[in-house]
Design a protein around this motif. Structure first.
Motif, PDB file in Angstrom:
ATOM      1  N   ASN A   1     105.715  16.515  12.219  1.00 38.95           N
ATOM      2  CA  ASN A   1     104.989  16.319  13.466  1.00 38.95           C
ATOM      3  C   ASN A   1     104.386  17.634  13.927  1.00 38.95           C
ATOM      4  N   SER A   2     103.641  17.590  15.029  1.00 33.73           N
ATOM      5  CA  SER A   2     102.972  18.808  15.483  1.00 33.73           C
ATOM      6  C   SER A   2     103.135  19.034  16.974  1.00 33.73           C
ATOM      7  N   SER A   3     103.459  20.274  17.328  1.00 34.11           N
ATOM      8  CA  SER A   3     103.526  20.674  18.732  1.00 34.11           C
ATOM      9  C   SER A   3     102.148  20.946  19.305  1.00 34.11           C
TER      10      SER A   3
ATOM     11  N   ASN B   1     102.990  12.294  18.655  1.00 33.82           N
ATOM     12  CA  ASN B   1     104.304  12.606  18.098  1.00 33.82           C
ATOM     13  C   ASN B   1     105.210  11.377  18.113  1.00 33.82           C
TER      14      ASN B   1
ATOM     15  N   GLN C   1     109.381  19.101  13.202  1.00 31.68           N
ATOM     16  CA  GLN C   1     108.171  19.740  13.719  1.00 31.68           C
ATOM     17  C   GLN C   1     108.427  21.224  13.877  1.00 31.68           C
TER      18      GLN C   1
ATOM     19  N   ALA D   1     107.056  17.562  22.125  1.00 34.05           N
ATOM     20  CA  ALA D   1     107.413  17.164  20.761  1.00 34.05           C
ATOM     21  C   ALA D   1     108.918  17.249  20.551  1.00 34.05           C
TER      22      ALA D   1
ATOM     23  N   SER E   1     112.410  20.746   8.410  1.00 37.39           N
ATOM     24  CA  SER E   1     111.170  21.032   7.680  1.00 37.39           C
ATOM     25  C   SER E   1     111.414  22.025   6.551  1.00 37.39           C
TER      26      SER E   1
ATOM     27  N   GLU F   1     100.207  20.776  11.266  1.00 37.15           N
ATOM     28  CA  GLU F   1     101.045  21.951  11.024  1.00 37.15           C
ATOM     29  C   GLU F   1     100.565  22.678   9.775  1.00 37.15           C
TER      30      GLU F   1
END
Length: 665
Positions: free
Chosen positions: A102-104, A111, A129, A334, A365, A385
């Protein structure tokens, strides 16, 4: 000219912006004067944020790699190709063989949808993330101690304090508008304490600067806790609201006396007394950043900051609190979704709220990379990301990415990570989507779609893939409000926050439940019995010690004009004019000894035999035997030098533990 409300896509301050649009073109960006988080202020990055949105290098069409070259395809063809390959991998290896990032930098709604995709379509628990690389230790520490991992105060509390203690953070550079709030407080008499091995821009504004040895923060904070207890500078009323205080005192005993701890940390013991008296007798806010969370004792470091707040009663009241600074625009949101997606808010017999425990089997991750090399992970789906720049020991990551059977990257530019992908899907930027971000002070704010240049919103891409894989029922959303309404039924701390309330109030701070309070922890902590919990403490020394072969400690962080891996900021003309090349700071005495002159090229080498080159910048801002480098530049990827070693239960890399040698070229 049309006006659209948005939120800065860079750091976690969450500055509210107004985008001015003519003929589908952003012509001007201004900070919102009425927004409580930034009060009409914005930094150079925020004011330049529209430049990367309309940069000509933006991805425009889906790309599929054929014979090691990217070929343009239609959206229908690309989505079918992604769905087909993911289905095949699930059928052959199971959903556990897929890793999702996922991405902040994406919205809460996006998300959340990625978690829905993982659980309902891909059947994979492996969702993570970028907070894993930076703020996960804060998440673990404050969740264990207080029940929620977030800033317990607001920016407006800074000027209500009597002291602010900044531990391992440089907000003057990383969070300029938050630092403006701090400077406003300082002008009103608030004392500023900064703990940092560098003479950072923030440290230069401090009343007390503790120039600690990198990686030894835990010893210094243990010394302060010992001083507070020994001198009875503790808040007995607050202690009645805690558990395991006696256990905590016993935990501190084996660590020796204050002088021994200070000698180990490279700190004058007199500073312990000065700081102890200041925070023990005054309202204090404790700010922490990556200097704590990316060091060897990361979780313990943050826990000890929380302990100082509990011991002195500096939490749960105006002008007090713990304040972890979030590095990206939606790290908080997130992380909230990651923490509470499968965790329900309950109430004990006395009506105190708490979160049920959640057993997490997901790979982090960084563990996903190892999983590819061992054969456990076969595919990666990466949204927004850039692990080919941000992960530790990049050479190991490159080996893994080449081995993976299938990689999908969803982003706005051809990043270093996208180059390894089998499919690249062009996404929309912050200005091209609706949704919400949650900032460092827990404020949920709305973004309005202002323009359409390139790409498709991430939430729409996720829905397209889910439908192509056979799930139309759960992904039939027409707008982000529908996703948000589903999200707040699942994520309890957001349950009472509606789009309408956000619009009316320039954002709403969580937790927003039927029983929540405006001041976090004023009456209760989010544990059974409403009590905070003192942690178990141990010291984690740096994993690598300087030696004659590698005599320098390299500190890495960001600069004012650039952001993270440079994906967005290095596509802003205004920012690249200020600086667009890698550099390394070195102390004048070290430079003289090594015959290194200012602005000459040098080579930096780590024990893993990886080397990078940069221009030397001679400055007293770093101590002898220390170096500093920014993380933004792919021409000098600092994470080639970092170790893949993960720290304690957080599984966070020890980015601040690099030892190196340097020589002129």
């Amino acid at each position: 000219m049309q006006k659209f409300q948005s939120v800065c896509p860079f750091c976690g301050t969450g500055c509210s912006l107004t985008l001015y649009v003519e003929n589908n073109d952003i012509v001007k960006v201004e900070p919102n004067k009425n927004a409580p988080s930034n009060k009409g202020m914005a930094c150079v990055k925020g004011l330049s944020s529209h430049e990367f949105v309309k940069n000509k290098e933006r991805l425009k069409k889906p790309l599929i790699k054929k014979n090691n070259k990217f070929v343009e395809f239609s959206w229908d063809e690309a989505i079918r190709y992604v769905a087909k390959n993911l289905k095949q991998i699930i059928k052959k290896h199971g959903g556990n063989s897929i890793g999702i990032l996922n991405s902040s930098k994406c919205t809460n709604e996006e998300n959340f949808l990625m978690y829905e995709l993982a659980s309902k379509v891909l059947k994979s628990p492996n969702v993570d993330q970028c907070a894993r690389l930076c703020h996960m230790p804060s998440g673990i520490a404050y969740s264990k101690m207080f029940g929620i991992s977030a800033m317990s105060c607001s920016y407006s509390d800074f000027e209500k304090a009597k002291a602010i203690m900044i531990c391992g953070a440089n907000p003057a550079v990383q969070h300029p508008i938050i630092f403006n709030h701090i400077l406003n407080a300082k002008r009103k008499g608030v004392k500023l304490i900064v703990v940092d091995p560098r003479k950072s821009k923030t440290a230069k504004s401090a009343d007390i600067h503790v120039e600690i040895e990198e990686g030894k923060d835990d010893a210094f904070y243990i010394a302060i806790c010992k001083y507070l207890i020994k001198n009875n500078l503790i808040d007995k009323e607050m202690l009645r609201r805690t558990k395991d205080y006696d256990f905590f005192i016993e935990e501190l005993k084996p660590f020796g006396d204050i002088n021994e701890l200070c000698e180990y940390a490279g700190v004058n013991p007199n500073l312990v007394e000065e700081i102890g008296q200041l925070i023990g007798n005054n309202k204090t806010i404790f700010i922490n950043g990556l200097g704590l969370t990316e060091s060897a004792g990361c979780v313990t470091n943050v826990e000890l900051v929380g302990c100082m707040a509990l011991l002195t009663g500096n939490i749960g009241k105006e002008g007090t609190g713990v304040a972890p600074l979030r590095g990206q625009c939606n790290v908080q949101g997130a992380s909230d979704i990651q923490a509470y997606y499968n965790k329900k808010l309950k109430y004990d017999k006395n009506g105190f709220p708490y979160f049920e425990k959640k057993f997490n089997t997901a790979l982090s991750s960084t563990e996903m990379v190892e999983g590819i090399l061992t054969g456990q992970i076969k595919a990666l789906y990466i949204m927004g990301e850039n692990p080919a720049m941000s992960h530790p020991n990049l050479k190991l990551n490159y080996k893994a990415f080449k081995k993976a059977e299938f990689i999908v990257v969803q982003d706005i530019f051809m990043t270093e990570t996208a180059k390894f992908a089998d499919v690249v899907l062009p996404a929309a930027s912050f200005a091209e989507k609706d949704g919400t971000f949650t900032n460092s002070e827990r404020r949920v704010q709305l973004l309005e779609k202002a323009v359409s240049y390139n790409g498709i919103e991430d939430w729409k891409i996720i829905c397209m893939i889910a439908k192509a894989m056979g799930n139309k029922k759960d992904f039939n959303y027409k707008n982000t409000k529908q996703i948000w309404d589903k999200l707040r039924k699942k994520i309890d701390i957001y349950s009472e926050i509606t789009y309408k309330k956000i619009k009316q109030n320039y954002g709403v701070q969580f937790p927003a439940t039927k029983k929540s309070e405006k001041v976090l922890y004023k009456s209760y902590f989010y544990h059974k019995e409403g009590k905070a919990i003192f942690p178990s403490i141990r010291i984690y020394p740096p994993s690598m010690i300087r030696n004659k072969n590698f005599p320098f400690r390299l500190i890495t962080a960001g600069t004012l004009e650039h952001f993270q891996t440079g994906t967005m900021s290095r596509h802003c003309q205004t920012l690249t004019k200020i600086n667009n090349e890698p550099f390394v700071n070195i102390n004048p005495k070290d430079a003289k000894r090594l015959k290194i002159k200012d602005n000459t090229m040098v080579e930096i080498t780590a024990p893993n035999k990886q080397k990078i080159k940069a221009k030397a910048k001679i400055t007293n801002d770093v101590k002898e035997n220390y170096l500093f480098m920014p993380v933004h530049f792919n021409e000098a990827k600092v994470n080639l030098l970092t170790s893949e070693k993960l720290i304690d239960i957080s599984k966070t890399p020890e980015y601040k533990g690099i030892i190196v040698k340097i020589k002129k070229i």
